[in-house]
Design an enzyme around this catalytic site. Structure first.
Site, PDB file in Angstrom:
ATOM      1  N   ASP A 142      38.871  21.512 -26.714  1.00  0.00           N
ATOM      2  CA  ASP A 142      38.582  20.131 -27.108  1.00  0.00           C
ATOM      3  C   ASP A 142      39.606  19.623 -28.112  1.00  0.00           C
ATOM      4  OD1 ASP A 142      36.468  19.486 -25.523  1.00  0.00           O
ATOM      5  OD2 ASP A 142      34.917  19.765 -27.039  1.00  0.00           O
ATOM      6  N   LYS A 156      38.293  15.251 -25.951  1.00  0.00           N
ATOM      7  CA  LYS A 156      37.097  14.406 -25.944  1.00  0.00           C
ATOM      8  C   LYS A 156      36.869  13.911 -27.365  1.00  0.00           C
ATOM      9  CE  LYS A 156      33.620  14.932 -23.270  1.00  0.00           C
ATOM     10  NZ  LYS A 156      34.033  14.033 -22.179  1.00  0.00           N
ATOM     11  N   MET A 170      29.056  10.881 -35.789  1.00  0.00           N
ATOM     12  CA  MET A 170      29.518   9.793 -34.915  1.00  0.00           C
ATOM     13  C   MET A 170      28.849   8.466 -35.260  1.00  0.00           C
ATOM     14  SD  MET A 170      29.475  11.995 -31.353  1.00  0.00           S
ATOM     15  CE  MET A 170      27.909  12.808 -31.763  1.00  0.00           C
TER      16      MET A 170
END
Length: 272
Positions: free
Chosen positions: A45, A67, A184
């Site tokens: 990732d 990602k 996030m």
């Protein structure tokens, strides 16, 4: 299920989901280092520190499958297909993920796809950034006087999902004395702030930590009412962790400077 998908087929390779931790390669577990060293294929990732790959075999094939929110990402379906195909070809596959695979890392989804293809999978946990963020500032997530528990929650809802009821979560956190750790959440900061203010006092301490555990880490200490203005003023970006709760008072800088930013280095954003 055909022969290529049978778990007992000795020609199958193996797949291990490995948590690479928050960024500092010294925070890797010994089990993670062993799995990385034994891999013949690594699917990596974007948030994984390149220094982690120093533990990989020189003959291993390394595939970057970036990602990250707000950046061009490798489709999840394509990653699933890569893992399954490599295992069926006899490879020792490591799916290397930032933080912990089972905490907002889509590890659960990947395990389901692998098992549906008849492939057994092992998971090696990593230190999640939500823990590393406040720890890097010398404060805990739980405390007998200030926090009876901790809630890890995402600020990024799946398309079509209404996401978290922030007002209800805030009321619960206030009543039960819980620390909120938000992943996030930068892109939805105003909505989160407005919701949390319906159940938490405006003076509730907040820490925002960008790139936790890395030399480029930046952090700001503020209050819930000033959360959005602080992030905008200090130009904090993703990936950042937001910690809300009285435990933030344990950060040494909080006592003398209730709204402050500590800038360790320039922290530009890199997309895959």
């Amino acid at each position: 299920m055909n022969d290529a998908q049978t778990p007992l087929d000795r020609t199958l390779g193996r797949c291990t989901l490995v948590g690479a931790g928050p960024g500092d390669p010294d925070l890797l577990t010994l089990k993670a280092v062993k799995a990385i060293a034994n891999a013949t294929v690594l699917l990596v990732d974007d948030l994984v520190n390149d220094a982690v790959l120093a533990h990989a075999s020189p003959t291993a094939r390394i595939v970057h499958v970036g990602k990250r929110g707000g950046c061009k990402s490798t489709p999840q379906a394509f990653i699933d297909k890569l893992m399954i195909t490599a295992v069926q070809e006899g490879e020792q596959v490591v799916r290397l993920k930032g933080g912990d695979p089972f905490i907002f890392g889509r590890g659960g989804e990947e395990v389901e796809h692998l098992r549906a293809a008849g492939i057994d999978v092992e998971v090696v946990n990593g230190i999640t950034s939500g823990l590393a963020a406040l720890s890097s500032l010398g404060a805990p997530l739980t405390h007998r006087e200030h926090a009876h528990g901790v809630v890890f929650v995402t600020g990024h809802a799946k398309p079509g999902d209404t996401g978290i009821d922030w007002a209800q979560l805030a009321a619960t956190a206030h009543q039960a004395k819980l620390t909120l750790v938000i992943y996030m959440g930068v892109s939805s900061l105003e909505r989160i702030r407005q919701g949390l203010l319906q159940g938490l006092p405006a003076h509730t301490p907040v820490a925002i930590v960008q790139r936790a555990s890395l030399p480029t880490q930046r952090e700001a200490l503020t209050t819930l009412s000033e959360l959005v203005s602080t992030v905008q003023r200090e130009h904090l970006q993703s990936p950042s962790i937001i910690v809300v709760g009285d435990v933030v008072q344990g950060v040494r800088a909080w006592v003398s400077r209730p709204t402050t930013t500590i800038d360790r280095a320039d922290a530009g954003q890199r997309c895959a």
